[in-house]
Design an enzyme around this catalytic site. Sequence first.
Site, PDB file in Angstrom:
ATOM      1  CG  ASN A  26      35.817  51.860  32.717  1.00 51.18           C
ATOM      2  OD1 ASN A  26      35.277  50.784  32.485  1.00 51.18           O
ATOM      3  ND2 ASN A  26      36.929  51.956  33.388  1.00 51.18           N
ATOM      4  CD  GLU A  51      39.869  41.899  37.866  1.00 47.85           C
ATOM      5  OE1 GLU A  51      40.386  42.843  38.504  1.00 47.85           O
ATOM      6  OE2 GLU A  51      40.454  40.822  37.667  1.00 47.85           O
ATOM      7  CB  CYS A  76      39.312  50.433  37.607  1.00 44.01           C
ATOM      8  SG  CYS A  76      40.268  49.440  36.456  1.00 44.01           S
ATOM      9  CD  GLU A 101      39.097  38.484  34.798  1.00 39.84           C
ATOM     10  OE1 GLU A 101      39.185  39.365  33.932  1.00 39.84           O
ATOM     11  OE2 GLU A 101      38.006  38.004  35.176  1.00 39.84           O
TER      12      GLU A 101
END
Length: 489
Positions: free
Chosen positions: A157, A255, A289, A470
């Site tokens: 993405n 993630e 996301c 992160e």
Amino acid sequence: PTMAHSEALLVLENFIGGKFVPCSSYVDSYNPSTGEVYCRVPDSGKEEVEAAVKAAKDAFRLWSSRSPLERSQILNKLADLIEEDLEAFAQAESKDQGKTVKFARTVDIPRAVHNFRFFASSILHHVTECTEMPAMGCVHYTSRAPVGVAGLISPWNLPLYLLTWKIAPAIACGNTVVAKPSEMTSVTAWMMCKLLEKAGVPPGVVNVVFGTGAKAGEALVCHPDVPLISFTGSTLTAQRITEKSAPHCKRLSLELGGKNPAIIFDDADLSQCIPTTVRSSFANQGEICLCTSRIFVQRGIYNEFLKKFVAETKKWNTGHPSDPTIDVGALISKEHLEKVRNYVKKAQAEGARVLCGEGVDSLALPPGNQKGYFMLPTVISEVKDESCCMQEEIFGPVTCVVAFDTEEEVIERANNVKYGLAATVWSRNVGRIHRVAHRLQCGLVWTNCWLVRDLNLPFGGMKASGIGREGAKDSYEFFTEVKTITIKH
Ligand code: NAD
């Protein structure tokens, strides 16, 4: 799908030990805005991953012994080189992914540049801990060292954006890497490889192996000499990676997906809230996301909100990604488009209302884009919380709007999904914002804004949205091993 006859196919090669190496087999990559094959991507497997891991292992001793300042200078140089080619990278990202050139030019590529600059800077500013025990005559301190060969796996993405978000901290900390971008969006990673030598990145420090998740990805996850995997992608793939890496006890950063709520109280500033929530729903075709896909609106302003929200959504134009008047480009693939459309059909079958977009409005596409994977931004209302559209990650230009009455109720409903990545809260009442933000089960809460990021701070999700964080300090901790050393005098 037909082949693109007008131009020669782009053929990518793996980048191993500082050299481009051809592969024995390839997979097709499509231009999502035309539906044509335009690129061939190496279909790497165990053999290619083995060569890349070996190159990364060989490069580790020298790279890890360089000073942070030397590594920082190289990262900055790489950032400059990508920035010099920003327009070419943006065009390539758009063609490969379907996103608008406008978005790639203002979001994806500048962020990739920033990722390298950010970690080039932050790596210089970490301090380790030290404690004293005078009664024992001891001092304790911690030292941090790079882990070794880092395996980095990224999704389609935000291709270069997310890949560099991993490469930059990994190599800044002194690791060497084997990266595997998504087989659907490999071109900008390959372009970046062409700049590594000029930036001064020694051969073997960054290796890129292209191919599918099942073959190349899994070979990387299962490789015994790759002690750490940083993965961004779907929850399903993360489960598989966890299983496959378990025998080696690998360090994982995951993630994953989201089903992010926007909570809009009746005192929200709608003039800001509506355009931002349209953007948070449909930016990058809804393929982020962090995109909003469940909008909870307090009952008193529900009708007004819905009317204005649909009107604002209709201002977003869908079409050719390089047309500057276009806001919504093509979805990543034919399969993904079908999947997203099916969610809208299911919602309709359950009795929900589709207020605009898919199946309601018509989409006129230029002649060259008739076979592209386009879909209008779609707003659904009167949908139950249990509906798959309110529970599952759709990852396309579809958002659901529902009403709520009380603060207590909306917190419970917002938390009532398996995911826990991000949320937005809209209100002018600061006390309420604090209360709600604290009780939402997610890694990020934006109030009265969306996607404003300070890379210093932790990024990541709770529940099925991931494990680990992160960011400046978090990435440093993930990509290094800490040791406690005690000295008695
Ligand atoms: P995906 O899980 O299908 O693929 C991600 C990557 O993993 C690809 O490179 C793929 O080839 C690889 N892969 C697939 N199977 C593998 C296996 N068995 N072993 C090793 N690697 C494997 O995800 P996607 O469809 O490319 O991306 C969309 C998903 O990513 C969405 O769920 C989205 O929410 C999530 N995402 C999360 C974040 C975040 O930061 N939390 C950011 C962007 C996207």
